[in-house]
Design an enzyme around this catalytic site. Structure first.
Site, PDB file in Angstrom:
ATOM      1  N   ASP A  13      -4.075 -21.817  -2.499  1.00  0.00           N
ATOM      2  CA  ASP A  13      -3.075 -21.198  -3.385  1.00  0.00           C
ATOM      3  C   ASP A  13      -3.030 -22.002  -4.681  1.00  0.00           C
ATOM      4  O   ASP A  13      -3.508 -23.136  -4.753  1.00  0.00           O
ATOM      5  CB  ASP A  13      -1.688 -21.228  -2.710  1.00  0.00           C
ATOM      6  N   ASN A  51      -5.747 -12.764   0.578  1.00  0.00           N
ATOM      7  CA  ASN A  51      -4.412 -12.179   0.528  1.00  0.00           C
ATOM      8  C   ASN A  51      -3.680 -12.407  -0.792  1.00  0.00           C
ATOM      9  O   ASN A  51      -2.733 -11.679  -1.103  1.00  0.00           O
ATOM     10  CB  ASN A  51      -3.602 -12.778   1.707  1.00  0.00           C
ATOM     11  N   TYR A  88      -1.461  -2.487 -10.580  1.00  0.00           N
ATOM     12  CA  TYR A  88      -1.364  -2.915  -9.174  1.00  0.00           C
ATOM     13  C   TYR A  88      -1.960  -1.849  -8.260  1.00  0.00           C
ATOM     14  O   TYR A  88      -2.774  -2.145  -7.368  1.00  0.00           O
ATOM     15  CB  TYR A  88       0.111  -3.179  -8.831  1.00  0.00           C
ATOM     16  N   LYS A  93      -5.253  -2.161  -5.816  1.00  0.00           N
ATOM     17  CA  LYS A  93      -5.154  -2.066  -4.351  1.00  0.00           C
ATOM     18  C   LYS A  93      -6.008  -0.916  -3.792  1.00  0.00           C
ATOM     19  O   LYS A  93      -6.523  -1.017  -2.681  1.00  0.00           O
ATOM     20  CB  LYS A  93      -3.692  -1.942  -3.921  1.00  0.00           C
ATOM     21  N   ILE A 145       7.481  -5.574   2.459  1.00  0.00           N
ATOM     22  CA  ILE A 145       7.627  -6.751   3.318  1.00  0.00           C
ATOM     23  C   ILE A 145       8.567  -7.746   2.627  1.00  0.00           C
ATOM     24  O   ILE A 145       8.480  -7.941   1.412  1.00  0.00           O
ATOM     25  CB  ILE A 145       6.250  -7.425   3.574  1.00  0.00           C
ATOM     26  N   THR A 157       9.363 -10.706   1.259  1.00  0.00           N
ATOM     27  CA  THR A 157       8.711 -11.928   0.761  1.00  0.00           C
ATOM     28  C   THR A 157       9.272 -12.244  -0.630  1.00  0.00           C
ATOM     29  O   THR A 157       9.985 -11.423  -1.221  1.00  0.00           O
ATOM     30  CB  THR A 157       7.181 -11.723   0.611  1.00  0.00           C
TER      31      THR A 157
HETATM   32  P1  NAD Z   1       4.168 -13.633  -2.738  1.00  0.00           P
HETATM   33  O1  NAD Z   1       4.373 -13.555  -4.202  1.00  0.00           O
HETATM   34  O2  NAD Z   1       5.296 -13.981  -1.863  1.00  0.00           O
HETATM   35  O3  NAD Z   1       2.941 -14.603  -2.397  1.00  0.00           O
HETATM   36  C1  NAD Z   1       1.726 -14.491  -3.096  1.00  0.00           C
HETATM   37  C2  NAD Z   1       1.046 -15.850  -3.130  1.00  0.00           C
HETATM   38  O4  NAD Z   1      -0.167 -15.700  -3.865  1.00  0.00           O
HETATM   39  C3  NAD Z   1       1.883 -16.909  -3.848  1.00  0.00           C
HETATM   40  O5  NAD Z   1       1.957 -18.085  -3.056  1.00  0.00           O
HETATM   41  C4  NAD Z   1       1.107 -17.150  -5.144  1.00  0.00           C
HETATM   42  O6  NAD Z   1       1.209 -18.492  -5.623  1.00  0.00           O
HETATM   43  C5  NAD Z   1      -0.307 -16.818  -4.710  1.00  0.00           C
HETATM   44  N1  NAD Z   1      -1.147 -16.496  -5.862  1.00  0.00           N
HETATM   45  C6  NAD Z   1      -0.856 -15.686  -6.925  1.00  0.00           C
HETATM   46  N2  NAD Z   1      -1.868 -15.703  -7.802  1.00  0.00           N
HETATM   47  C7  NAD Z   1      -2.821 -16.529  -7.285  1.00  0.00           C
HETATM   48  C8  NAD Z   1      -4.094 -16.960  -7.729  1.00  0.00           C
HETATM   49  N3  NAD Z   1      -4.611 -16.559  -8.908  1.00  0.00           N
HETATM   50  N4  NAD Z   1      -4.817 -17.805  -6.944  1.00  0.00           N
HETATM   51  C9  NAD Z   1      -4.306 -18.231  -5.763  1.00  0.00           C
HETATM   52  N5  NAD Z   1      -3.097 -17.874  -5.301  1.00  0.00           N
HETATM   53  C10 NAD Z   1      -2.368 -17.033  -6.052  1.00  0.00           C
HETATM   54  O7  NAD Z   1       3.579 -12.224  -2.306  1.00  0.00           O
HETATM   55  P2  NAD Z   1       3.485 -11.527  -0.872  1.00  0.00           P
HETATM   56  O8  NAD Z   1       4.521 -10.486  -0.819  1.00  0.00           O
HETATM   57  O9  NAD Z   1       3.367 -12.539   0.200  1.00  0.00           O
HETATM   58  O10 NAD Z   1       2.104 -10.768  -1.094  1.00  0.00           O
HETATM   59  C11 NAD Z   1       0.888 -11.183  -0.497  1.00  0.00           C
HETATM   60  C12 NAD Z   1      -0.095 -10.060  -0.642  1.00  0.00           C
HETATM   61  O11 NAD Z   1       0.428  -8.889  -0.006  1.00  0.00           O
HETATM   62  C13 NAD Z   1      -0.382  -9.652  -2.086  1.00  0.00           C
HETATM   63  O12 NAD Z   1      -1.744  -9.309  -2.228  1.00  0.00           O
HETATM   64  C14 NAD Z   1       0.491  -8.418  -2.278  1.00  0.00           C
HETATM   65  O13 NAD Z   1      -0.005  -7.587  -3.277  1.00  0.00           O
HETATM   66  C15 NAD Z   1       0.399  -7.808  -0.900  1.00  0.00           C
HETATM   67  N6  NAD Z   1       1.468  -6.881  -0.548  1.00  0.00           N
HETATM   68  C16 NAD Z   1       2.757  -7.285  -0.513  1.00  0.00           C
HETATM   69  C17 NAD Z   1       3.736  -6.393  -0.144  1.00  0.00           C
HETATM   70  C18 NAD Z   1       5.187  -6.764  -0.064  1.00  0.00           C
HETATM   71  O14 NAD Z   1       6.019  -5.859   0.082  1.00  0.00           O
HETATM   72  N7  NAD Z   1       5.549  -8.022  -0.123  1.00  0.00           N
HETATM   73  C19 NAD Z   1       3.389  -5.066   0.159  1.00  0.00           C
HETATM   74  C20 NAD Z   1       2.057  -4.688   0.108  1.00  0.00           C
HETATM   75  C21 NAD Z   1       1.086  -5.617  -0.240  1.00  0.00           C
END
Ligand code: NAD
Length: 252
Positions: free
Chosen positions: A37, A90, A156, A160, A189, A191
């Site tokens: 990360d 991820n 976005y 995706k 989710i 988060t």
């Molecule tokens: P989050 O923001 O809580 O965590 C994302 C993590 O990715 C963070 O720790 C951030 O520092 C890291 N990150 C961002 N840019 C980065 C980079 N260039 N290099 C390395 N790390 C990097 O997000 P989340 O909700 O845990 O999402 C995780 C994944 O799930 C993402 O791909 C998001 O698009 C996807 N997603 C999330 C949801 C949701 O509802 N939370 C729904 C569908 C998909």
């Protein structure tokens, strides 16, 4: 410690949210985990939690858009743990919200770079390491926004949808050589990413819950469970799949 004893997993975006939960699930199953990360302090906290629970993990500061960082991330798995078996690509960002004609080119580029280029660079470096080691399994994070349009987040959504295309193509290219490649499409989710949306628009979460037939937000661990399952031998005939874990959101 069961299935993944002696195996190695990389999880990107593992300093928080879904990635943190997934890294902990891989470690619980016995895998040694590379926690990758941008966020150093939070990533080291993920490692400390895994170690406190009796697991094995290493933090590698990684920008998934940077080929050198991604190469070093894969090298860390091979050098520290002797090979690479699983990768969960991820890391992702939502970007700025605006109708398409008001989207800045910078925001478009940033979202595409992290969410799409990041997955491409990840697989490009991970697949050779897995082939060296007798095969493996990759999971990429798409979204219900890889299945459906969502207003105000066109970069976005585009990123995706494209992650699913990359996933299916990599599955066609490498499944016969022993690398299965799948995607997960999470619903909404609970988060930090969603907490940010709540700050921008407090009603957005209520609306998301109302649109989710199961009647609640998903928990990051529920996505971690799906990633672990897709990497396990229980999913040995599953490849090229975009696996939706959304409480029914996209079924209506
Ligand atoms: P989050 O923001 O809580 O965590 C994302 C993590 O990715 C963070 O720790 C951030 O520092 C890291 N990150 C961002 N840019 C980065 C980079 N260039 N290099 C390395 N790390 C990097 O997000 P989340 O909700 O845990 O999402 C995780 C994944 O799930 C993402 O791909 C998001 O698009 C996807 N997603 C999330 C949801 C949701 O509802 N939370 C729904 C569908 C998909």
């Amino acid at each position: 410690m069961t299935d993944f004893d002696g195996k190695t997993a990389i999880v990107t975006g593992a300093s928080g949210g879904i990635g943190e939960a997934a890294a902990k699930r891989f470690a619980e199953e016995g895998a040694s985990v590379v926690v990758a990360d941008l966020k150093v302090e939070e990533g080291e906290a993920t490692v400390a939690d895994i170690e406190d629970a009796g697991g094995e993990a290493t933090f590698v500061e990684t920008d998934v858009t940077d080929p050198a960082d991604v190469g070093a991330m894969v090298d860390a798995a091979v050098d520290n743990y002797g090979g690479l078996d699983f990768a969960y690509n991820n890391a992702g960002i939502e970007g700025e919200q605006a109708p398409l004609s008001d989207q800045s080119i910078d925001n478009w580029q940033q979202v595409i770079d992290v969410n799409l280029r990041g997955v491409f660079l990840g697989m490009r470096a991970e697949i050779p390491a897995m082939l060296e080691d007798g095969g493996g399994a990759i999971v990429n994070t798409s979204s219900i926004a890889g299945r459906l349009g969502f207003p105000e987040i066109s970069p976005y959504v585009a990123s995706k949808f494209a992650v699913i295309g990359l996933t299916k193509t990599a599955a066609l290219e490498y499944s016969a050589e022993g690398v299965r490649v799948n995607a997960i499409c999470p619903g909404v989710i609970d988060t930090p990413m969603v907490a940010h949306s709540r700050e921008e628009d407090p009603q957005s979460i209520d609306q998301a819950v109302a649109a989710t037939p199961i009647g609640r937000l998903g928990q990051p661990e529920e996505i971690g469970d799906a990633a672990v399952w897709l990497c396990s031998d229980d999913a040995s005939f599953v490849t090229g799949e975009a696996f939706t874990v959304d409480g029914g959101y996209s079924s209506q």
